[in-house]
Scaffold this motif. Structure first.
Motif, PDB file in Angstrom:
ATOM      1  N   LEU A 278      92.540 -19.055 110.170  1.00 48.08           N
ATOM      2  CA  LEU A 278      91.122 -19.390 110.297  1.00 48.08           C
ATOM      3  C   LEU A 278      90.559 -19.944 108.989  1.00 48.08           C
ATOM      4  O   LEU A 278      89.649 -20.784 109.001  1.00 48.08           O
ATOM      5  CB  LEU A 278      90.328 -18.159 110.728  1.00 48.08           C
ATOM      6  CG  LEU A 278      90.518 -17.717 112.185  1.00 48.08           C
ATOM      7  CD1 LEU A 278      89.646 -16.509 112.497  1.00 48.08           C
ATOM      8  CD2 LEU A 278      90.187 -18.855 113.149  1.00 48.08           C
TER       9      LEU A 278
ATOM     10  N   CYS B 245      92.647 -22.635 115.757  1.00 51.59           N
ATOM     11  CA  CYS B 245      91.855 -21.447 116.074  1.00 51.59           C
ATOM     12  C   CYS B 245      92.495 -20.645 117.202  1.00 51.59           C
ATOM     13  O   CYS B 245      92.473 -19.400 117.188  1.00 51.59           O
ATOM     14  CB  CYS B 245      90.431 -21.848 116.456  1.00 51.59           C
ATOM     15  SG  CYS B 245      89.457 -22.505 115.097  1.00 51.59           S
TER      16      CYS B 245
ATOM     17  N   GLY C   1      88.342 -16.330 116.954  1.00 53.16           N
ATOM     18  CA  GLY C   1      89.250 -17.471 117.039  1.00 53.16           C
ATOM     19  C   GLY C   1      89.030 -18.297 118.302  1.00 53.16           C
ATOM     20  O   GLY C   1      88.978 -19.530 118.264  1.00 53.16           O
TER      21      GLY C   1
ATOM     22  N   LYS D 116      85.615 -20.126 118.134  1.00 53.30           N
ATOM     23  CA  LYS D 116      85.689 -21.316 117.296  1.00 53.30           C
ATOM     24  C   LYS D 116      86.405 -22.446 118.024  1.00 53.30           C
ATOM     25  O   LYS D 116      86.019 -23.621 117.929  1.00 53.30           O
ATOM     26  CB  LYS D 116      86.421 -20.995 115.986  1.00 53.30           C
ATOM     27  CG  LYS D 116      85.599 -20.242 114.953  1.00 53.30           C
ATOM     28  CD  LYS D 116      86.421 -19.996 113.702  1.00 53.30           C
ATOM     29  CE  LYS D 116      85.621 -19.259 112.651  1.00 53.30           C
ATOM     30  NZ  LYS D 116      84.540 -20.090 112.080  1.00 53.30           N
TER      31      LYS D 116
END
Length: 476
Positions: A216, A259, A297, A300
């Motif tokens: 990330l 991500c 994650g 995003k």
């Protein structure tokens, strides 16, 4: 982000009491000396207020790095292996007795620390020491990233931001390499570990967790939206965002895949941490963090798929992706928010965000949400901007977010772990230990192993404090 680990503490221990070396007589004493420094450093670090612990991490790192070569040299001598190309002979006189206090296992007694774990193997000593080293690298990564989120000063420049993220990534990858080394090393043990902190499944989980965080960060380095949101909320910042950040279409899709890879690592970590291995369970805070990191994650990834769609002129699909991102974060979808307005869930979310902001200002225990609220702010900003454009310029149908989530591809890796290289003693140092010890090894006489300057519990608050009524000023 990354996870705010608590460093473990340990009892005093004398190597000379349990080990002897004919080839290098001073090795046990030297190992005790450097272990004593580690014990005192960890104990002092624990006593510091949370806001002051970051500046002390360099001392912790140095003490651990100084001790590890001596510890591994004693272990190599027991196994008949060479150290720096030189044969080292170490003999076990009696079974060692050491104590460490776990920090990521669940507390069995509310209001009190985990009881110390007694270990009788040098292998478990290695596990605890190297785990502490990995935790320290993770905490150093946190310290590097704090200026990016703090509103106590002006927002960092692009160069400062890149340097901070690069440093944090390097530290996280080092932590992941150490956890991976411990995972491989623990494969050779047939017996179960004395606690979950040093279990094989935990090492594998923490490797995945550190990889997820590092992945990330690879996205964050070139992601302008979090910085823009943080800058807009920073009262001390004098610069204003003139136009929306731009991300090339190809990179937006690539960032989404990265991500998703981070989310997969976090999901793997969560699964391993929840696995039933021996007695007890992992601390709820770490379990929640792993789950929140997975959500972050995927949230995003939805945002970058939305950016990709918006760059292609599909504003309706882009808004749907923002709804999907909020849904993946577990904060409800934008569709629900527009219908319900300000409800209890919204107030609860705002309160949680403010509490997280206060943690950042104090510099302690921040990031326990794994960046979930920060990502929610970005999603809401883009959803509001695109919805306004879609309502006034070119109205497009906003499809449901569920089918979009089902179309997300698999993740794409960006980092490869370098094997952790266990440090050896320098040849000249090893040669100097052929001389007999110049003093007695009294590092096992450090008093009670529970004396760490902990805050004493209130008299009568828990069982076992009866002696406090008699005027004894000591808590055991």
């Amino acid at each position: 982000m990354p996870y705010p680990f608590v460093l473990p503490t340990t009892s005093s221990f004398s190597f000379s009491t349990f080990f002897t070396s004919d080839s290098h007589p001073s090795l046990p004493l030297s190992a005790s000396t450097y272990r004593g420094v580690v014990r005192e450093t960890l104990k002092s670090h624990k006593r510091l207020p949370p806001s002051s612990q970051s500046s002390n991490l360099s001392s912790v790192l140095q003490s651990l790095n100084n001790y590890v070569p001596y510890l591994l040299a004693v272990d190599a001598g027991l196994s008949g292996q060479t150290v720096a190309g030189e044969h080292v002979d170490v003999v076990l006189k009696s079974t060692p007795a050491l104590e460490w206090r776990p920090t990521i296992s669940d507390n069995l007694v509310p209001g009190r620390e985990m009881a110390r774990v007694k270990i009788q193997s040098l292998e478990y000593e290695i596990y605890f020491v190297l785990s502490s080293l990995a935790y320290t690298y993770t905490l150093l990564a946190r310290a590097s990233l704090l200026p990016l989120y703090s509103s106590a000063s002006a927002s960092p420049s692009t160069e400062q931001r890149t340097a901070a993220i690069t440093t944090a990534t390097r530290n996280l990858l080092m932590a992941a390499s150490i956890h991976d080394y411990l995972s491989s090393r623990s494969e050779t043990l047939a017996t179960d570990s004395p606690c979950l902190d040093i279990a094989k499944s935990t090492f594998r989980a923490l490797t995945s967790l550190a990889l997820a965080e590092a992945t990330l960060l690879a996205v964050l380095k070139d992601d302008p939206y979090p910085a823009a949101v943080a800058q807009d909320r920073n009262k001390n910042d004098k610069d204003w965002m003139i136009k929306a950040p731009e991300i090339p279409k190809v990179r937006a899709h690539l960032f989404a895949r990265l991500c998703l890879a981070a989310a997969e690592h976090a999901a793997n970590a969560s699964s391993l941490l929840r696995a039933k291995v021996g007695k007890g369970k992992i601390n709820d805070n770490l379990l929640k963090y792993a789950d929140d990191l997975r959500r972050t994650g995927r949230g995003k990834a939805c945002r970058f798929f939305g950016i990709d769609a918006e760059l292609g002129g599909q504003t309706g699909a882009a808004i749907a992706w923002m709804h999907a991102g909020l849904q993946e974060l577990g904060l409800g979808s934008g569709e629900e928010s527009s219908k319900k307005g300000l409800g209890f869930s919204r107030l609860k979310k705002d309160w949680s965000e403010k509490r997280e902001d206060k943690k950042i200002e104090k510099g302690a225990a921040w990031g326990s949400d794994a960046g979930k609220f920060e990502e929610a702010r970005v999603l809401e900003m883009l959803e509001k901007k695109w919805s306004k454009e879609n309502d006034t310029v070119n109205t497009q149908h906003v499809p449901p977010s569920g089918p979009l989530i089902a179309t997300m591809p698999s993740g794409r890796e960006i980092h490869s772990l370098k094997p952790f290289s266990a440090p050896d003693l320098e040849p000249q140092i090893l040669e100097s230990m052929r001389a007999p010890p110049d003093r007695n090894d009294d590092y096992g006489n450090g008093g009670s192993s529970d004396e760490e300057g902990d805050v004493q519990q209130a008299v009568g608050a828990f069982p076992g404090t009866k002696d406090d009524y008699a005027g004894h000023g000591r808590y055991y």
